[in-house]
Design a protein around this motif. Structure first.
Motif, PDB file in Angstrom:
ATOM      1  N   GLU A 117     -35.718 -59.582 -12.797  1.00 16.51           N
ATOM      2  CA  GLU A 117     -35.149 -60.912 -12.666  1.00 16.51           C
ATOM      3  C   GLU A 117     -33.632 -60.875 -12.595  1.00 16.51           C
ATOM      4  N   SER A 118     -33.033 -59.813 -13.114  1.00 17.60           N
ATOM      5  CA  SER A 118     -31.569 -59.768 -13.159  1.00 17.60           C
ATOM      6  C   SER A 118     -30.932 -58.896 -12.082  1.00 17.60           C
ATOM      7  N   GLU A 119     -31.709 -58.073 -11.358  1.00 16.18           N
ATOM      8  CA  GLU A 119     -31.076 -57.259 -10.326  1.00 16.18           C
ATOM      9  C   GLU A 119     -32.059 -56.756  -9.285  1.00 16.18           C
ATOM     10  N   LEU A 120     -31.495 -56.482  -8.118  1.00 11.95           N
ATOM     11  CA  LEU A 120     -32.215 -55.797  -7.050  1.00 11.95           C
ATOM     12  C   LEU A 120     -31.434 -54.519  -6.793  1.00 11.95           C
ATOM     13  N   CYS A 121     -32.052 -53.396  -7.000  1.00 10.66           N
ATOM     14  CA  CYS A 121     -31.387 -52.103  -6.877  1.00 10.66           C
ATOM     15  C   CYS A 121     -31.912 -51.378  -5.638  1.00 10.66           C
ATOM     16  N   LEU A 122     -31.004 -51.067  -4.709  1.00 14.81           N
ATOM     17  CA  LEU A 122     -31.360 -50.278  -3.522  1.00 14.81           C
ATOM     18  C   LEU A 122     -31.042 -48.831  -3.843  1.00 14.81           C
ATOM     19  N   ARG A 123     -32.018 -47.925  -3.636  1.00 12.38           N
ATOM     20  CA  ARG A 123     -31.806 -46.540  -4.016  1.00 12.38           C
ATOM     21  C   ARG A 123     -31.860 -45.631  -2.795  1.00 12.38           C
ATOM     22  N   TYR A 124     -31.060 -44.618  -2.705  1.00 10.91           N
ATOM     23  CA  TYR A 124     -30.083 -44.120  -3.647  1.00 10.91           C
ATOM     24  C   TYR A 124     -28.657 -44.479  -3.241  1.00 10.91           C
ATOM     25  N   CYS A 125     -28.174 -43.848  -2.165  1.00 12.15           N
ATOM     26  CA  CYS A 125     -26.753 -43.950  -1.859  1.00 12.15           C
ATOM     27  C   CYS A 125     -26.520 -43.690  -0.372  1.00 12.15           C
ATOM     28  N   ALA A 126     -25.415 -44.260   0.146  1.00 13.91           N
ATOM     29  CA  ALA A 126     -25.017 -43.988   1.533  1.00 13.91           C
ATOM     30  C   ALA A 126     -23.724 -43.180   1.515  1.00 13.91           C
ATOM     31  N   TYR A 127     -23.660 -42.188   2.388  1.00 15.88           N
ATOM     32  CA  TYR A 127     -22.484 -41.327   2.511  1.00 15.88           C
ATOM     33  C   TYR A 127     -22.002 -41.388   3.950  1.00 15.88           C
ATOM     34  N   TRP A 128     -20.691 -41.229   4.164  1.00 13.86           N
ATOM     35  CA  TRP A 128     -20.151 -41.338   5.518  1.00 13.86           C
ATOM     36  C   TRP A 128     -19.215 -40.179   5.830  1.00 13.86           C
ATOM     37  N   VAL A 129     -19.067 -39.925   7.125  1.00 13.54           N
ATOM     38  CA  VAL A 129     -18.100 -38.936   7.586  1.00 13.54           C
ATOM     39  C   VAL A 129     -17.717 -39.273   9.029  1.00 13.54           C
ATOM     40  N   SER A 130     -16.458 -39.029   9.351  1.00 13.72           N
ATOM     41  CA  SER A 130     -15.995 -39.164  10.729  1.00 13.72           C
ATOM     42  C   SER A 130     -16.049 -37.788  11.374  1.00 13.72           C
ATOM     43  N   LEU A 131     -16.663 -37.707  12.544  1.00 16.40           N
ATOM     44  CA  LEU A 131     -16.753 -36.424  13.259  1.00 16.40           C
ATOM     45  C   LEU A 131     -15.761 -36.357  14.421  1.00 16.40           C
ATOM     46  N   ARG A 132     -14.927 -37.389  14.563  1.00 19.19           N
ATOM     47  CA  ARG A 132     -13.969 -37.447  15.670  1.00 19.19           C
ATOM     48  C   ARG A 132     -13.130 -36.173  15.702  1.00 19.19           C
ATOM     49  N   GLY A 133     -13.060 -35.579  16.880  1.00 22.08           N
ATOM     50  CA  GLY A 133     -12.263 -34.370  17.042  1.00 22.08           C
ATOM     51  C   GLY A 133     -12.942 -33.101  16.574  1.00 22.08           C
ATOM     52  N   SER A 134     -14.210 -33.188  16.174  1.00 27.27           N
ATOM     53  CA  SER A 134     -14.926 -31.976  15.758  1.00 27.27           C
ATOM     54  C   SER A 134     -15.042 -31.026  16.950  1.00 27.27           C
ATOM     55  N   PRO A 135     -15.133 -29.734  16.675  1.00 29.45           N
ATOM     56  CA  PRO A 135     -15.160 -28.763  17.775  1.00 29.45           C
ATOM     57  C   PRO A 135     -16.460 -28.793  18.571  1.00 29.45           C
ATOM     58  N   ASP A 136     -16.398 -28.324  19.803  1.00 30.56           N
ATOM     59  CA  ASP A 136     -17.619 -28.125  20.590  1.00 30.56           C
ATOM     60  C   ASP A 136     -18.458 -27.090  19.860  1.00 30.56           C
ATOM     61  N   THR A 137     -19.738 -27.080  20.156  1.00 30.73           N
ATOM     62  CA  THR A 137     -20.630 -26.145  19.463  1.00 30.73           C
ATOM     63  C   THR A 137     -21.491 -25.397  20.467  1.00 30.73           C
ATOM     64  N   GLU A 138     -21.908 -24.212  20.081  1.00 29.80           N
ATOM     65  CA  GLU A 138     -22.827 -23.412  20.891  1.00 29.80           C
ATOM     66  C   GLU A 138     -24.277 -23.804  20.589  1.00 29.80           C
ATOM     67  N   ASN A 139     -24.472 -24.583  19.508  1.00 32.16           N
ATOM     68  CA  ASN A 139     -25.830 -24.977  19.113  1.00 32.16           C
ATOM     69  C   ASN A 139     -26.515 -25.722  20.254  1.00 32.16           C
ATOM     70  N   ILE A 140     -27.842 -25.596  20.312  1.00 29.25           N
ATOM     71  CA  ILE A 140     -28.554 -26.252  21.412  1.00 29.25           C
ATOM     72  C   ILE A 140     -29.452 -27.394  20.959  1.00 29.25           C
ATOM     73  N   THR A 141     -29.735 -27.526  19.650  1.00 24.94           N
ATOM     74  CA  THR A 141     -30.588 -28.632  19.202  1.00 24.94           C
ATOM     75  C   THR A 141     -29.883 -29.543  18.201  1.00 24.94           C
ATOM     76  N   ASN A 142     -29.319 -28.954  17.137  1.00 24.34           N
ATOM     77  CA  ASN A 142     -28.615 -29.793  16.167  1.00 24.34           C
ATOM     78  C   ASN A 142     -27.461 -29.041  15.516  1.00 24.34           C
ATOM     79  N   VAL A 143     -26.648 -29.815  14.794  1.00 22.92           N
ATOM     80  CA  VAL A 143     -25.489 -29.279  14.091  1.00 22.92           C
ATOM     81  C   VAL A 143     -25.604 -29.751  12.649  1.00 22.92           C
ATOM     82  N   THR A 144     -25.483 -28.832  11.696  1.00 22.39           N
ATOM     83  CA  THR A 144     -25.558 -29.233  10.292  1.00 22.39           C
ATOM     84  C   THR A 144     -24.194 -29.764   9.862  1.00 22.39           C
ATOM     85  N   ILE A 145     -24.197 -31.033   9.470  1.00 24.84           N
ATOM     86  CA  ILE A 145     -22.976 -31.718   9.075  1.00 24.84           C
ATOM     87  C   ILE A 145     -22.855 -31.675   7.562  1.00 24.84           C
ATOM     88  N   GLU A 146     -21.663 -31.351   7.064  1.00 23.07           N
ATOM     89  CA  GLU A 146     -21.406 -31.386   5.631  1.00 23.07           C
ATOM     90  C   GLU A 146     -20.625 -32.653   5.320  1.00 23.07           C
TER      91      GLU A 146
END
Length: 171
Positions: A117-146
């Motif tokens: 009755e006193s709260e609505l809690c959305l779980r867990y958390c949102a995190y953000w990062v800007s990838l602007r200017g990141s280097p080109d990659t040799e990967n062909i399917t995905n890139v692991t972002i930290e």
């Protein structure tokens, strides 16, 4: 929860939950959202600020949203495998700055929200990062972002990002 065929699949549920999560943050921060009609540019949502204090009035920010229950948290950052297309779309020097937002949720859908009755809690958390200017990659399917765990997307963090954009800086 029943697994009736009329219900959304898990990926649709994750998409809707992440949009709702961002809507709540944007509402508290005082911003409105828009959704591109077609997501062919790795943009799921846009955030608009009315007016502004910097040299750019009505600054905007565009978001690529991801939602995962995978165990991607490390001590100081989370590691997210981003598709190569999304990576390439997010690293360009776009007119409207873009960020990647990863919403982390519990494994069990019924744990995504807690309500009393006193709260609505959305779980867990949102995190953000800007990838602007990141280097080109040799990967062909995905890139692991930290993404640093300190980059939590909160109303205050969103206001700070929009403020930087309004002065012509990067998120």
């Amino acid at each position: 929860m029943n697994n009736n065929n009329n219900l959304m699949d898990i990926n649709q549920q994750k998409e809707q939950f992440s949009i709702t999560y961002i809507r709540a943050i944007a509402a508290v921060a005082g911003y409105s959202l828009y959704r591109p009609e077609v997501d062919n540019d790795s943009v799921d949502l846009g955030i608009v600020s009315r007016g502004g204090t910097g040299k750019i009035l009505s600054p905007r920010l565009e978001l690529q949203l991801k939602c995962t229950a995978r165990e991607i948290l490390e001590e100081n950052y989370l590691k997210y495998p981003l598709s190569l297309k999304n990576y390439n779309d997010l690293k360009i020097n776009a007119l409207v700055p873009r960020i990647l937002v990863v919403v982390l949720v519990p494994e069990k859908i019924t744990d995504w929200i807690k309500q009393t009755e006193s709260e609505l809690c959305l779980r867990y958390c949102a995190y953000w990062v800007s990838l602007r200017g990141s280097p080109d990659t040799e990967n062909i399917t995905n890139v692991t972002i930290e993404i640093p765990r300190s980059n939590q997307l909160t109303p205050d963090a969103l206001q700070a990002i929009i403020e930087r954009i309004s002065f012509g800086d990067l998120p």
